[in-house]
Design a protein around this motif. Structure first.
Motif, PDB file in Angstrom:
ATOM      1  N   LYS A  60      45.531  41.517  44.806  1.00  0.00           N
ATOM      2  CA  LYS A  60      44.859  40.685  43.819  1.00  0.00           C
ATOM      3  C   LYS A  60      45.787  40.445  42.638  1.00  0.00           C
ATOM      4  CE  LYS A  60      40.508  40.523  41.314  1.00  0.00           C
ATOM      5  NZ  LYS A  60      39.294  41.284  40.970  1.00  0.00           N
ATOM      6  N   MET A  61      45.850  39.202  42.181  1.00  0.00           N
ATOM      7  CA  MET A  61      46.678  38.837  41.040  1.00  0.00           C
ATOM      8  C   MET A  61      45.799  38.749  39.795  1.00  0.00           C
ATOM      9  SD  MET A  61      49.691  38.563  42.321  1.00  0.00           S
ATOM     10  CE  MET A  61      50.715  37.593  41.252  1.00  0.00           C
ATOM     11  N   LEU A  62      46.264  39.339  38.718  1.00  0.00           N
ATOM     12  CA  LEU A  62      45.529  39.341  37.458  1.00  0.00           C
ATOM     13  C   LEU A  62      46.385  38.706  36.370  1.00  0.00           C
ATOM     14  CD1 LEU A  62      44.227  43.026  37.601  1.00  0.00           C
ATOM     15  CD2 LEU A  62      42.994  40.959  38.278  1.00  0.00           C
ATOM     16  N   THR A  69      50.532  35.497  32.140  1.00  0.00           N
ATOM     17  CA  THR A  69      51.363  35.656  33.329  1.00  0.00           C
ATOM     18  C   THR A  69      50.564  36.417  34.380  1.00  0.00           C
ATOM     19  OG1 THR A  69      53.376  35.737  32.019  1.00  0.00           O
ATOM     20  CG2 THR A  69      53.504  36.664  34.235  1.00  0.00           C
ATOM     21  N   HIS A  70      50.597  35.930  35.621  1.00  0.00           N
ATOM     22  CA  HIS A  70      49.871  36.602  36.700  1.00  0.00           C
ATOM     23  C   HIS A  70      50.766  37.640  37.367  1.00  0.00           C
ATOM     24  CE1 HIS A  70      47.087  33.333  36.055  1.00  0.00           C
ATOM     25  NE2 HIS A  70      46.203  34.036  36.731  1.00  0.00           N
ATOM     26  N   ILE A  71      50.225  38.847  37.486  1.00  0.00           N
ATOM     27  CA  ILE A  71      50.953  39.957  38.094  1.00  0.00           C
ATOM     28  C   ILE A  71      50.031  40.660  39.094  1.00  0.00           C
ATOM     29  CG2 ILE A  71      52.542  40.391  36.176  1.00  0.00           C
ATOM     30  CD1 ILE A  71      50.620  42.534  35.191  1.00  0.00           C
ATOM     31  N   PRO A  72      50.599  41.358  40.094  1.00  0.00           N
ATOM     32  CA  PRO A  72      49.760  42.091  41.051  1.00  0.00           C
ATOM     33  C   PRO A  72      48.935  43.168  40.334  1.00  0.00           C
ATOM     34  CG  PRO A  72      52.027  41.958  41.845  1.00  0.00           C
ATOM     35  CD  PRO A  72      52.023  41.441  40.434  1.00  0.00           C
ATOM     36  N   GLU A  73      47.739  43.390  40.850  1.00  0.00           N
ATOM     37  CA  GLU A  73      46.823  44.352  40.243  1.00  0.00           C
ATOM     38  C   GLU A  73      47.442  45.742  40.132  1.00  0.00           C
ATOM     39  OE1 GLU A  73      42.128  45.539  40.739  1.00  0.00           O
ATOM     40  OE2 GLU A  73      43.255  44.967  42.532  1.00  0.00           O
ATOM     41  N   ARG A  74      48.242  46.129  41.133  1.00  0.00           N
ATOM     42  CA  ARG A  74      48.830  47.468  41.123  1.00  0.00           C
ATOM     43  C   ARG A  74      49.882  47.642  40.024  1.00  0.00           C
ATOM     44  NH1 ARG A  74      51.119  44.792  45.387  1.00  0.00           N
ATOM     45  NH2 ARG A  74      53.387  44.684  45.351  1.00  0.00           N
ATOM     46  N   GLU A  75      50.421  46.540  39.478  1.00  0.00           N
ATOM     47  CA  GLU A  75      51.423  46.610  38.414  1.00  0.00           C
ATOM     48  C   GLU A  75      50.826  46.359  37.030  1.00  0.00           C
ATOM     49  OE1 GLU A  75      54.720  44.034  39.257  1.00  0.00           O
ATOM     50  OE2 GLU A  75      54.828  44.693  41.341  1.00  0.00           O
ATOM     51  N   ALA A  76      49.563  45.969  36.972  1.00  0.00           N
ATOM     52  CA  ALA A  76      48.934  45.613  35.703  1.00  0.00           C
ATOM     53  C   ALA A  76      48.577  46.863  34.901  1.00  0.00           C
ATOM     54  CB  ALA A  76      47.682  44.792  35.965  1.00  0.00           C
ATOM     55  N   ILE A  77      48.564  46.704  33.589  1.00  0.00           N
ATOM     56  CA  ILE A  77      48.129  47.767  32.687  1.00  0.00           C
ATOM     57  C   ILE A  77      46.735  47.371  32.206  1.00  0.00           C
ATOM     58  CG2 ILE A  77      48.581  48.955  30.520  1.00  0.00           C
ATOM     59  CD1 ILE A  77      51.568  48.159  30.952  1.00  0.00           C
ATOM     60  N   MET A  78      45.742  48.211  32.506  1.00  0.00           N
ATOM     61  CA  MET A  78      44.352  47.920  32.150  1.00  0.00           C
ATOM     62  C   MET A  78      43.965  48.779  30.946  1.00  0.00           C
ATOM     63  SD  MET A  78      43.348  45.803  34.599  1.00  0.00           S
ATOM     64  CE  MET A  78      41.591  45.879  34.726  1.00  0.00           C
ATOM     65  N   VAL A  83      43.635  43.004  30.697  1.00  0.00           N
ATOM     66  CA  VAL A  83      44.817  43.146  31.554  1.00  0.00           C
ATOM     67  C   VAL A  83      46.059  42.805  30.733  1.00  0.00           C
ATOM     68  CG1 VAL A  83      45.969  42.303  33.637  1.00  0.00           C
ATOM     69  CG2 VAL A  83      43.484  42.486  33.586  1.00  0.00           C
ATOM     70  N   TYR A  84      47.072  43.659  30.852  1.00  0.00           N
ATOM     71  CA  TYR A  84      48.346  43.430  30.179  1.00  0.00           C
ATOM     72  C   TYR A  84      49.470  43.532  31.203  1.00  0.00           C
ATOM     73  CZ  TYR A  84      45.468  44.323  26.083  1.00  0.00           C
ATOM     74  OH  TYR A  84      44.485  44.272  25.139  1.00  0.00           O
ATOM     75  N   CYS A  85      50.521  42.726  31.005  1.00  0.00           N
ATOM     76  CA  CYS A  85      51.635  42.719  31.957  1.00  0.00           C
ATOM     77  C   CYS A  85      52.713  43.737  31.581  1.00  0.00           C
ATOM     78  CB  CYS A  85      52.238  41.324  32.073  1.00  0.00           C
ATOM     79  SG  CYS A  85      53.010  40.723  30.561  1.00  0.00           S
ATOM     80  N   SER A  86      52.722  44.212  30.341  1.00  0.00           N
ATOM     81  CA  SER A  86      53.763  45.152  29.909  1.00  0.00           C
ATOM     82  C   SER A  86      53.233  46.028  28.785  1.00  0.00           C
ATOM     83  CB  SER A  86      55.001  44.390  29.442  1.00  0.00           C
ATOM     84  OG  SER A  86      54.700  43.661  28.262  1.00  0.00           O
TER      85      SER A  86
END
Length: 98
Positions: A60-62, A69-78, A83-86
């Motif tokens: 899933k892309m978030l 920016t869309h990133i995979p759910e497993r790499e996202a910071i919740m 949702v945050y990318c970094s």
């Protein structure tokens, strides 16, 4: 004799003519063989494409709430349902003071 012509495709001669039934049969067999080979390769390619789709399914892309920016759910910071990318965007979203 009319109608006995040799049409050469590569090194395989095909006999074409109105009264030459063997030539017509050879052309039909060659056509059927070519279609069969095409269908087999098409089926093999479809099976390999299905495997690629199956591997990517479920990732899933978030979208980051800061830069979108869309990133995979497993790499996202919740954090707090956002949702945050970094880490930098997490700090920016928290206002650096929280």
């Amino acid at each position: 004799k009319r109608g006995n012509y040799i049409l050469s495709v590569g090194k395989i001669p095909f006999f074409c003519g109105m009264d030459n039934k063997m030539g017509i049969i050879k052309v039909l067999l060659f056509t059927l063989l070519a279609v069969g080979v095409f269908l087999v390769f098409k089926k093999i390619r479809k099976v390999s494409d299905d495997k690629v789709v199956a591997k990517s399914f479920g990732n899933k892309m978030l979208g980051c709430c800061i830069c979108e920016t869309h990133i995979p759910e497993r790499e996202a910071i919740m954090h707090r349902d956002k949702v945050y990318c970094s880490e930098a965007h997490l700090k920016q979203g928290l206002g650096e003071g929280e």
